[in-house]
Design an enzyme around this catalytic site. Structure first.
Site, mmCIF file in Angstrom:
data_model
loop_
_atom_site.group_PDB
_atom_site.id
_atom_site.type_symbol
_atom_site.label_atom_id
_atom_site.label_comp_id
_atom_site.label_asym_id
_atom_site.label_seq_id
_atom_site.Cartn_x
_atom_site.Cartn_y
_atom_site.Cartn_z
ATOM 1 N N SER A 154 31.864 -16.086 -14.174
ATOM 2 C CA SER A 154 32.585 -16.970 -13.847
ATOM 3 C C SER A 154 33.642 -17.846 -14.563
ATOM 4 O O SER A 154 33.333 -17.530 -15.977
ATOM 5 C CB SER A 154 31.628 -18.316 -13.101
ATOM 6 O OG SER A 154 30.841 -17.827 -12.258
HETATM 7 N N1 SAH Z 1 27.042 -17.154 -13.451
HETATM 8 C C1 SAH Z 1 27.485 -15.694 -13.209
HETATM 9 C C2 SAH Z 1 28.094 -15.476 -12.132
HETATM 10 C C3 SAH Z 1 27.811 -14.048 -11.689
HETATM 11 S S1 SAH Z 1 28.702 -13.615 -10.004
HETATM 12 C C4 SAH Z 1 28.097 -15.543 -14.672
HETATM 13 O O1 SAH Z 1 29.026 -16.416 -15.054
HETATM 14 O O2 SAH Z 1 28.243 -14.548 -15.065
HETATM 15 C C5 SAH Z 1 27.069 -13.921 -9.032
HETATM 16 C C6 SAH Z 1 25.973 -13.245 -9.171
HETATM 17 O O3 SAH Z 1 25.008 -13.650 -8.233
HETATM 18 C C7 SAH Z 1 26.062 -11.679 -9.144
HETATM 19 O O4 SAH Z 1 25.480 -10.960 -10.531
HETATM 20 C C8 SAH Z 1 25.673 -11.242 -7.918
HETATM 21 O O5 SAH Z 1 24.677 -9.864 -8.341
HETATM 22 C C9 SAH Z 1 24.166 -12.346 -8.100
HETATM 23 N N2 SAH Z 1 23.606 -12.220 -6.716
HETATM 24 C C10 SAH Z 1 24.545 -12.326 -5.369
HETATM 25 N N3 SAH Z 1 23.226 -12.557 -4.367
HETATM 26 C C11 SAH Z 1 22.174 -12.911 -5.153
HETATM 27 C C12 SAH Z 1 20.892 -12.745 -4.597
HETATM 28 N N4 SAH Z 1 20.414 -13.068 -3.311
HETATM 29 N N5 SAH Z 1 19.906 -13.108 -5.424
HETATM 30 C C13 SAH Z 1 20.130 -13.127 -6.878
HETATM 31 N N6 SAH Z 1 21.275 -12.836 -7.204
HETATM 32 C C14 SAH Z 1 22.187 -12.766 -6.706
#
Ligand code: SAH
Length: 219
Positions: free
Chosen positions: A69
């Site tokens: 993010s």
């Molecule tokens: N806070 C993270 C954002 C990553 S993007 C950062 O700053 O790196 C969002 C993440 O949510 C992705 O890695 C994706 O695989 C995960 N995600 C999506 N749906 C999900 C679910 N149902 N359960 C767990 N993780 C999930």
């Protein structure tokens, strides 16, 4: 690790300060949050090839179609989560690179974080170990249904967008607990803060955002 790699770490003090100034200009006020952004080495949460861009205020790819993010969003969500009161245990859905987790963890007693893509979670775990952050519990699971084994939580932060507010998550909040999450389809998403009440929840729309979707299942 190459000398060049360390070089990025050294020069980043200036670029980190520039990022902090920008976040202040964009309205981030919580000094604890600004300090965590300053202290958290974002260049260790992206691929080495992208490390030189780590202190730009942008989302960056982390593989598997996912993104780390934007620092402003991480700061804004952390600030919104902490604002209603102090938090002991927090659930994070969507570990991704682990950057949001690492920013938040020192500000609360414990973070439980769940990620559905195992390779991303394994990388994030190694980063937490390397940075010696010990109050994070990781779980490879579908966080769309929450993490009932450690519930209830004082706070929940969701870093991928469901189409609506998942009731399973609301139900895993303590009364008075707070959840910050993006809601809606990609170009119409808003950041929402939910406060659990005795008989349901109240919600407040914070601003427009753009997150990857919350998906079901694990891989
Ligand atoms: N806070 C993270 C954002 C990553 S993007 C950062 O700053 O790196 C969002 C993440 O949510 C992705 O890695 C994706 O695989 C995960 N995600 C999506 N749906 C999900 C679910 N149902 N359960 C767990 N993780 C999930």
């Amino acid at each position: 690790m190459s000398a060049e790699y360390f070089g990025i770490g050294m020069t980043s003090a200036r670029t980190r300060e520039r990022l902090i100034r920008r976040l202040r200009d964009e309205g981030i006020r919580d000094l604890r949050v600004l300090e965590r952004i300053r202290e958290t080495p974002r260049h260790l949460f992206v691929d080495e090839a992208l490390a030189s861009r780590a202190y730009e205020d942008t989302a960056l790819p982390i593989g598997n179609g996912q993104t780390i993010s934007q620092p402003y969003i991480v700061a804004r969500m952390t600030e919104a989560l902490l604002e209603p009161g102090s938090l002991e245990n927090v659930l994070e859905v969507g570990t991704g690179s682990g950057y949001q987790t690492a920013v938040l963890a020192p500000l609360v007693r414990r973070v439980y974080t769940t990620e559905r893509i195992k390779v991303l979670l394994d990388q994030a775990r190694r980063r937490f170990q390397a940075l010696n952050i010990r109050n994070i519990v990781t779980k490879h699971s579908d966080g769309g249904v929450g993490l009932p084994e450690y519930a209830p939580y004082d706070g929940i932060i969701v870093t991928a967008a469901p189409e609506g507010i998942p009731l399973a998550l609301v139900e895993q909040l303590n009364p008075g607990g707070c959840m910050v999450l993006p809601v809606g389809l990609r170009d119409q998403q808003v950041l929402v803060r939910v406060i659990r009440t005795d008989d349901g929840y109240e919600r407040e729309i914070l601003e427009r955002v753009s997150f990857v979707p919350l998906l079901g299942g694990v891989c």
